[in-house]
Design a protein around this motif. Structure first.
Motif, short mmCIF file in Angstrom:
data_model
loop_
_atom_site.label_atom_id
_atom_site.label_comp_id
_atom_site.label_asym_id
_atom_site.label_seq_id
_atom_site.Cartn_x
_atom_site.Cartn_y
_atom_site.Cartn_z
N GLU A 312 0.83 -1.20 0.00
CA GLU A 312 0.00 0.00 0.00
C GLU A 312 0.87 1.26 0.00
O GLU A 312 0.52 2.27 -0.63
CB GLU A 312 -0.91 -0.02 1.23
CG GLU A 312 -1.84 1.18 1.34
CD GLU A 312 -2.84 1.26 0.20
OE1 GLU A 312 -3.27 2.39 -0.11
OE2 GLU A 312 -3.17 0.21 -0.40
N LEU A 313 2.02 1.22 0.71
CA LEU A 313 2.93 2.35 0.70
C LEU A 313 3.44 2.64 -0.71
O LEU A 313 3.50 3.80 -1.14
CB LEU A 313 4.10 2.08 1.65
CG LEU A 313 5.18 3.15 1.72
CD1 LEU A 313 4.63 4.43 2.32
CD2 LEU A 313 6.38 2.67 2.53
N GLY A 332 3.14 -6.04 -8.70
CA GLY A 332 3.44 -6.76 -7.46
C GLY A 332 2.20 -7.03 -6.65
O GLY A 332 1.06 -6.82 -7.11
N ALA A 333 2.39 -7.51 -5.44
CA ALA A 333 1.28 -7.86 -4.57
C ALA A 333 0.49 -6.62 -4.17
O ALA A 333 1.02 -5.51 -4.14
CB ALA A 333 1.80 -8.58 -3.32
N HIS A 334 -0.77 -6.83 -3.87
CA HIS A 334 -1.63 -5.73 -3.43
C HIS A 334 -1.61 -5.56 -1.90
O HIS A 334 -2.11 -4.56 -1.40
CB HIS A 334 -3.07 -5.97 -3.89
CG HIS A 334 -3.22 -5.94 -5.38
ND1 HIS A 334 -3.22 -4.78 -6.12
CD2 HIS A 334 -3.34 -6.96 -6.28
CE1 HIS A 334 -3.36 -5.06 -7.41
NE2 HIS A 334 -3.43 -6.39 -7.52
N VAL A 365 8.14 0.36 -10.95
CA VAL A 365 8.39 -0.22 -9.62
C VAL A 365 7.86 -1.65 -9.63
O VAL A 365 6.75 -1.91 -10.09
CB VAL A 365 7.70 0.60 -8.51
CG1 VAL A 365 7.95 -0.05 -7.15
CG2 VAL A 365 8.19 2.03 -8.52
N ARG A 366 8.68 -2.58 -9.12
CA ARG A 366 8.29 -3.99 -9.03
C ARG A 366 8.45 -4.44 -7.57
O ARG A 366 9.48 -4.18 -6.95
CB ARG A 366 9.16 -4.87 -9.93
CG ARG A 366 9.19 -4.46 -11.39
CD ARG A 366 7.87 -4.77 -12.08
NE ARG A 366 7.95 -4.44 -13.49
CZ ARG A 366 7.59 -3.27 -14.01
NH1 ARG A 366 7.16 -2.30 -13.19
NH2 ARG A 366 7.67 -3.07 -15.31
N ARG A 373 12.51 -12.92 2.12
CA ARG A 373 12.92 -11.55 1.82
C ARG A 373 11.91 -10.91 0.88
O ARG A 373 11.16 -11.61 0.18
CB ARG A 373 14.32 -11.50 1.18
CG ARG A 373 15.41 -12.10 2.06
CD ARG A 373 16.79 -11.84 1.48
NE ARG A 373 17.20 -10.46 1.62
CZ ARG A 373 17.74 -9.94 2.71
NH1 ARG A 373 17.92 -10.70 3.77
NH2 ARG A 373 18.11 -8.68 2.76
N VAL A 374 11.88 -9.60 0.88
CA VAL A 374 11.06 -8.84 -0.05
C VAL A 374 11.99 -7.95 -0.86
O VAL A 374 12.91 -7.34 -0.32
CB VAL A 374 9.99 -8.00 0.69
CG1 VAL A 374 10.62 -7.09 1.72
CG2 VAL A 374 9.18 -7.19 -0.30
N GLU A 375 11.76 -7.90 -2.15
CA GLU A 375 12.61 -7.10 -3.05
C GLU A 375 11.76 -6.04 -3.74
O GLU A 375 10.66 -6.33 -4.23
CB GLU A 375 13.29 -7.98 -4.09
CG GLU A 375 14.41 -8.84 -3.52
CD GLU A 375 15.25 -9.48 -4.61
OE1 GLU A 375 14.84 -9.39 -5.79
OE2 GLU A 375 16.31 -10.05 -4.29
#
Length: 448
Positions: A312-313, A332-334, A365-366, A373-375
């Motif tokens: 969301e950010l 990417g994810a919501h 942005v991806r 981990r989050v990329e």
């Protein structure tokens, strides 16, 4: 001086003491469980012919039947039968109809029976349910004792599920040993692991949040000493960071006064060209000072870590650029819950995206997750950066020659601040050129 002479007391709650207590506790638990098993199961854990007092009872009945006349023996045998076993007097061994086995000798209790009978040469045979053929029902425990006149008395006990062989009893003992060890080990490791887990969690939290409180000092002495040392180090680092920030901020603030005097004195320069050059230098220095003050007095660094929606950010940042008329694509994810400092991350991400808009095109942005981990990948299409500058651009106040113009407005602190924010979250920020032209800024953050 020894601890005894100096009056110092050795700590009682130590890892060595817990290891010794764990071993002792496992042994005592094993003995307790074994005793409980024997108490509850009693003779049921052994073949019925081995029950306490049963051999003595069989020997007494055998002596009575042996001393009676042949006419009295059947009645005595019937009278001696009860719920535990049945007694039968046989004139011939064949009447017993027992299975043929290699060694019918009742090895477990023959010696005791002979002692009770007072006949060392008496023949005693014993049979177990497993001796009967599989296709012949009625397997049972049977004892045959030869009398003095070569007749026999047969004692029959019903088969039951709790009649266990020796290997089965040993297996139960081994299972009890393993169970007792596991129970005691789980209790001990829980006592030891809890402070270690809190220690590790506190260390991870300090890596993300420099304002994190000290770790509670609990657990065995060795762990408490490690926590005390870590808390002291944490306090020293916080004090060092505060002193450094205050010092640099004070230096940057004090530079404003001479810059203001230079501008005032520049008003008296009659040469317009020289005056303009001086004012440009003063303005550039003023911009650098203001940027440095903003960097050193960054309120985001005082922000405490909290759980927030990272996806969301990113959506919010992309929407802000869209409102300004700049199209930034997002994939990417919501929804992705992350523990960190949202204000600091938003400022770092905004800075990186803003660089792609200033120096390149097609900002994107991806958001990707995997392997704990989050990329976050920030992409563009442009000239990129020479590989030898991929690390150098993160140095404070470093700018590539191509960015040194009045339109960019940067002083070389944006990437430094962005990487500092990412490092404070335990992550990494690297740059690499894209095939086909362009640059990729990849942020990798750990997921707790």
């Amino acid at each position: 001086m020894s601890p005894r002479r100096s009056g110092a007391k050795r700590p009682r709650d130590t890892l060595a003491r817990w290891i010794a207590l764990t071993t002792l506790g496992a042994m005592l638990t094993l003995l307790a469980l074994n005793a409980l098993f024997s108490q509850l199961a009693g003779a049921w854990a052994r073949p019925p012919l081995m029950e306490t007092g049963l051999i003595e009872k069989i020997a007494a009945i055998t002596r009575i039947i042996d001393s009676a006349t042949p006419e009295q023996r059947p009645a005595i045998a019937r009278a001696a039968s009860d719920q535990e076993f049945s007694t039968q007097w046989l004139q011939q061994h064949a009447e017993a109809r027992v299975p043929v086995v290699d060694d019918p000798e009742y090895s477990d209790g023959a010696v005791r029976l002979r002692q009770q009978l007072g006949r060392p040469d008496a023949r005693v045979e014993g049979y177990e349910p497993s001796d009967w053929p599989a296709d012949q029902p009625g397997g049972r425990y049977t004892a045959l004792i030869e009398l003095s006149d070569r007749s026999w008395v047969m004692f029959t006990l019903p088969a039951r599920n709790w009649g266990l062989d020796e290997w089965e009893r040993n297996l139960i003992t081994l299972a009890l040993m393993i169970l007792s060890t596991l129970v005691v080990a789980l209790i001990a490791t829980r006592h030891l692991a809890a402070p270690l887990e809190r220690f590790a969690e506190g260390a991870r939290r300090f890596g993300v949040d420099h304002q994190a409180p000290p770790i509670p000092v609990i657990g065995p002495n060795e762990i408490r000493q490690a926590i005390l040392a870590f808390n002291a180090m944490q306090a020293q680092l916080k004090h060092f960071l505060q002193d450094r920030t205050q010092m640099l901020a004070a230096i940057s603030h004090d530079l404003r006064a001479p810059l203001t005097r230079m501008r005032l004195r520049g008003e008296f320069i009659e040469d317009a060209e020289q005056q303009a050059r001086l004012f440009r230098d003063v303005d550039e220095m003023q911009t650098m000072v203001n940027s440095a003050l903003e960097f050193f007095r960054d309120d985001a660094r005082l922000e405490h870590a909290t759980a927030f929606d990272l996806a969301e950010l990113l959506h919010t940042i992309v929407d802000d650029f869209k409102d300004a008329g700049i199209e930034v694509s997002f994939e990417g994810a919501h929804r992705l819950v992350y523990l960190g400092r949202p204000i600091g991350l938003k400022r770092a991400l905004t800075n990186l995206i803003d660089n792609t808009i200033k120096y390149a095109s097609e900002p994107a942005v991806r958001l990707e997750t995997g392997a704990g981990r989050v990329e976050i990948r920030i992409l563009d299409r442009g000239p990129g950066i020479a590989p030898e500058f991929h690390e150098q651009v993160f140095a404070p106040f470093f700018r590539l020659e191509g960015s040194r113009n009045k339109h960019t407005g940067g002083v070389g602190l944006g990437l430094s601040a962005a990487r500092a924010t990412v490092l404070e979250h335990g992550g990494t920020l690297v740059l690499r050129n894209r095939s086909g032209g362009g640059l990729e800024a990849r942020i990798s953050l750990p997921l707790d």
